[in-house]
Design a protein around this motif. Structure first.
Motif: not given
Length: 226
Positions: A34-39, A53-68
């Motif tokens: 997963a790749l993404g971004g937000g606040l 508190s005030n508003t900032g930004w973020l960048a995200h990346m992750s790897a997921t193991v889907d166990i059905p």
């Protein structure tokens, strides 16, 4: 140098996430990315200052193991963010009007999350530990370095920037969406004292106070999943 250390940690974390899921497994699992971004909304919960508190930004990346066939999935991830907050201050020792002193803080977070399936892959409850490296507090406007923090009118705002750089947090939140597009909201709370380093600084020597504060961070991110 501190920003260099932050970016170095990001690079190491990226390699860790990439290679952690590159090996074959004998289990019936499906690996995702997963790749993404937000606040972000960042604050420090403390009795020592009046914060906002005030508003900032973020960048995200992750790897997921889907166990059905399990009630949960797991993921390793990291996110880089620039967060903002403010404390009450005075522009000069003669001023009587509160004005915000605006700070920013860079964070790199590595998380191991469990995703409980509330509605299959379409809605999950996410929770787990988060390790964090962050910069010291930095001024949005360097002209405010000589301002006075409202609660400590004999000390300058620049005396309160040396915060703890390594912290342990916990995260809880929800992820909702479809196979290739999701939205994630999280609350990240700091278990460690992010103001702990101030207790070894000139600020503690002059005020004879113990500084204690816990990070409070809300995030919302849009994720593209593969």
């Amino acid at each position: 140098m501190k920003k260099f250390k932050l970016y170095l940690l990001v690079a190491i974390c990226s390699l860790f996430v990439t290679f952690s899921f590159a090996q074959r497994s004998s289990y019936n699992i499906k690996n995702g990315f997963a790749l993404g971004g937000g606040l972000t909304q960042f604050d420090i919960i403390t009795d020592n200052f009046e914060t906002k508190s005030n508003t900032g930004w973020l960048a995200h990346m992750s790897a997921t193991v889907d166990i059905p066939h399990k009630w949960y999935n797991v993921s390793y991830g990291m996110q880089l963010s620039e967060n903002k907050m403010s404390v009450n201050g005075f522009a000069s020792a003669l001023s009587s009007n509160f004005e915000p002193i605006d700070y920013k803080i860079l964070t790199a977070q590595v998380a191991f999350l469990v995703h409980a399936k509330l509605a299959g892959p379409y809605l999950t409850l996410d929770f787990g530990p988060v390790l964090q490296y962050n910069s010291d507090l930095e001024f949005d406007d360097e002209g405010q370095e000589e301002w006075f923090v409202a609660e400590f009118d004999s000390l300058l705002a620049k005396d309160f920037v040396d915060i703890t750089n390594f912290n342990v947090n916990g995260a809880v939140g929800l992820t909702a969406g479809f196979e290739n597009f999701k939205i994630r909201g999280q609350y990240i709370y700091g278990f460690t004292n992010i103001l702990g380093d101030l207790n070894d600084s000139n600020a503690a020597n002059f005020t004879n106070k113990k500084f204690k504060g816990n990070q409070s961070m809300l995030t919302i991110a849009l994720l593209i999943t593969f």
